[in-house]
Write a protein that holds these residues in place. Structure first.
Motif, mmCIF file in Angstrom:
data_model
loop_
_atom_site.group_PDB
_atom_site.id
_atom_site.type_symbol
_atom_site.label_atom_id
_atom_site.label_comp_id
_atom_site.label_asym_id
_atom_site.label_seq_id
_atom_site.Cartn_x
_atom_site.Cartn_y
_atom_site.Cartn_z
ATOM 1 N N LYS A 143 0.838 -1.199 0.000
ATOM 2 C CA LYS A 143 0.000 0.000 0.000
ATOM 3 C C LYS A 143 0.880 1.260 0.000
ATOM 4 C CE LYS A 143 -3.911 1.642 2.743
ATOM 5 N NZ LYS A 143 -4.719 1.355 3.920
ATOM 6 N N GLN A 144 1.954 1.251 0.802
ATOM 7 C CA GLN A 144 2.874 2.392 0.847
ATOM 8 C C GLN A 144 3.596 2.582 -0.483
ATOM 9 O OE1 GLN A 144 5.607 2.097 4.147
ATOM 10 N NE2 GLN A 144 3.967 1.571 5.562
ATOM 11 N N ILE A 145 4.010 1.473 -1.102
ATOM 12 C CA ILE A 145 4.688 1.532 -2.402
ATOM 13 C C ILE A 145 3.742 2.136 -3.441
ATOM 14 C CG2 ILE A 145 5.554 0.111 -4.323
ATOM 15 C CD1 ILE A 145 7.596 0.217 -2.208
ATOM 16 N N GLN A 146 2.499 1.677 -3.442
ATOM 17 C CA GLN A 146 1.516 2.181 -4.389
ATOM 18 C C GLN A 146 1.273 3.675 -4.171
ATOM 19 O OE1 GLN A 146 -2.632 0.923 -3.980
ATOM 20 N NE2 GLN A 146 -2.601 0.452 -6.175
ATOM 21 N N LYS A 147 1.127 4.093 -2.931
ATOM 22 C CA LYS A 147 0.895 5.502 -2.594
ATOM 23 C C LYS A 147 2.043 6.372 -3.093
ATOM 24 C CE LYS A 147 0.382 8.366 1.631
ATOM 25 N NZ LYS A 147 1.082 9.514 1.211
ATOM 26 N N ARG A 148 3.269 5.967 -2.767
ATOM 27 C CA ARG A 148 4.445 6.739 -3.193
ATOM 28 C C ARG A 148 4.563 6.788 -4.711
ATOM 29 N NH1 ARG A 148 9.300 7.511 -0.037
ATOM 30 N NH2 ARG A 148 9.725 8.542 -1.990
ATOM 31 N N GLY A 149 4.286 5.662 -5.360
ATOM 32 C CA GLY A 149 4.357 5.605 -6.817
ATOM 33 C C GLY A 149 3.364 6.552 -7.463
ATOM 34 N N ILE A 150 2.130 6.555 -6.976
ATOM 35 C CA ILE A 150 1.100 7.437 -7.524
ATOM 36 C C ILE A 150 1.480 8.898 -7.302
ATOM 37 C CG2 ILE A 150 -1.293 8.218 -7.229
ATOM 38 C CD1 ILE A 150 -1.994 5.227 -6.745
ATOM 39 N N GLU A 151 1.993 9.226 -6.124
ATOM 40 C CA GLU A 151 2.395 10.610 -5.848
ATOM 41 C C GLU A 151 3.539 11.055 -6.758
ATOM 42 O OE1 GLU A 151 0.953 11.012 -1.196
ATOM 43 O OE2 GLU A 151 3.043 10.484 -1.588
ATOM 44 N N LYS A 152 4.477 10.170 -7.032
ATOM 45 C CA LYS A 152 5.594 10.511 -7.930
ATOM 46 C C LYS A 152 5.108 10.698 -9.364
ATOM 47 C CE LYS A 152 8.901 10.860 -5.083
ATOM 48 N NZ LYS A 152 9.434 12.198 -4.831
ATOM 49 N N ILE A 153 4.157 9.868 -9.787
ATOM 50 C CA ILE A 153 3.586 10.027 -11.127
ATOM 51 C C ILE A 153 2.867 11.366 -11.227
ATOM 52 C CG2 ILE A 153 1.818 9.155 -12.710
ATOM 53 C CD1 ILE A 153 2.585 6.309 -11.695
ATOM 54 N N LEU A 154 2.126 11.738 -10.193
ATOM 55 C CA LEU A 154 1.434 13.025 -10.171
ATOM 56 C C LEU A 154 2.425 14.190 -10.263
ATOM 57 C CD1 LEU A 154 -1.291 12.287 -7.483
ATOM 58 C CD2 LEU A 154 -1.704 12.826 -9.898
ATOM 59 N N GLY A 205 -6.796 -1.185 -0.535
ATOM 60 C CA GLY A 205 -7.453 -0.444 0.536
ATOM 61 C C GLY A 205 -7.464 1.046 0.249
ATOM 62 N N GLU A 206 -7.852 1.814 1.236
ATOM 63 C CA GLU A 206 -7.952 3.262 1.099
ATOM 64 C C GLU A 206 -6.655 3.932 1.540
ATOM 65 O OE1 GLU A 206 -10.634 6.228 3.461
ATOM 66 O OE2 GLU A 206 -11.871 5.243 1.928
ATOM 67 N N SER A 207 -6.222 4.925 0.766
ATOM 68 C CA SER A 207 -5.018 5.698 1.083
ATOM 69 C C SER A 207 -5.310 7.174 0.913
ATOM 70 C CB SER A 207 -3.862 5.337 0.148
ATOM 71 O OG SER A 207 -3.419 4.038 0.343
ATOM 72 N N LYS A 208 -4.618 7.991 1.679
ATOM 73 C CA LYS A 208 -4.662 9.437 1.491
ATOM 74 C C LYS A 208 -3.409 9.818 0.729
ATOM 75 C CE LYS A 208 -7.351 10.566 5.556
ATOM 76 N NZ LYS A 208 -7.397 11.274 6.843
ATOM 77 N N ILE A 209 -3.593 10.447 -0.428
ATOM 78 C CA ILE A 209 -2.454 10.858 -1.238
ATOM 79 C C ILE A 209 -2.392 12.376 -1.301
ATOM 80 C CG2 ILE A 209 -2.427 8.758 -2.636
ATOM 81 C CD1 ILE A 209 -3.774 10.420 -4.879
ATOM 82 N N GLN A 210 -1.205 12.886 -1.601
ATOM 83 C CA GLN A 210 -0.967 14.312 -1.765
ATOM 84 C C GLN A 210 -0.949 14.610 -3.259
ATOM 85 O OE1 GLN A 210 -0.458 16.618 0.851
ATOM 86 N NE2 GLN A 210 -1.197 14.887 2.043
ATOM 87 N N VAL A 211 -1.937 15.366 -3.730
ATOM 88 C CA VAL A 211 -2.031 15.734 -5.146
ATOM 89 C C VAL A 211 -1.459 17.142 -5.307
ATOM 90 C CG1 VAL A 211 -3.581 16.079 -7.103
ATOM 91 C CG2 VAL A 211 -4.093 14.303 -5.410
#
Length: 93
Positions: A26-37, A72-78
């Motif tokens: 979940k942490q890997i996915q969150k960080r990956g999405i934030e880096k893509i953003l 699951g649910e994550s809070k990301i920084q956009v």
């Protein structure tokens, strides 16, 4: 660290339960999405972070967004821009 290192037996032995592994993924996915953003915003603005530009539009912090995934649910920084013209493709508004 290379991607292959994450699949080694030595690395995977550190997880003692499925919950620990799921939390890590979940942490890997969150960080990956934030880096893509962040990459999407770089492309939108036409320059990388910490670079000078003649563009009047610039980075302007982040907004928090809840994201539901199979892990699951994550809070990301956009990231956002001053003109509010940035519309992310991977996580639309």
């Amino acid at each position: 660290m290379k991607k292959e290192d994450l699949l080694s037996n030595d690395f995977l032995k550190q997880f003692t339960s499925g919950e620990e592994l799921n939390d890590f993924l979940k942490q890997i996915q969150k960080r990956g999405i934030e880096k893509i953003l962040e990459g999407e915003l770089d492309s939108h603005l036409g320059y990388d972070k910490h670079r000078k530009s003649d563009n009047s539009n610039a980075r302007n912090g982040f907004t928090e967004k809840k994201l539901r995934t199979s892990l699951g649910e994550s809070k990301i920084q956009v990231p956002r821009d001053r003109d509010a013209s940035f519309n992310p493709m991977i996580v639309p508004k």
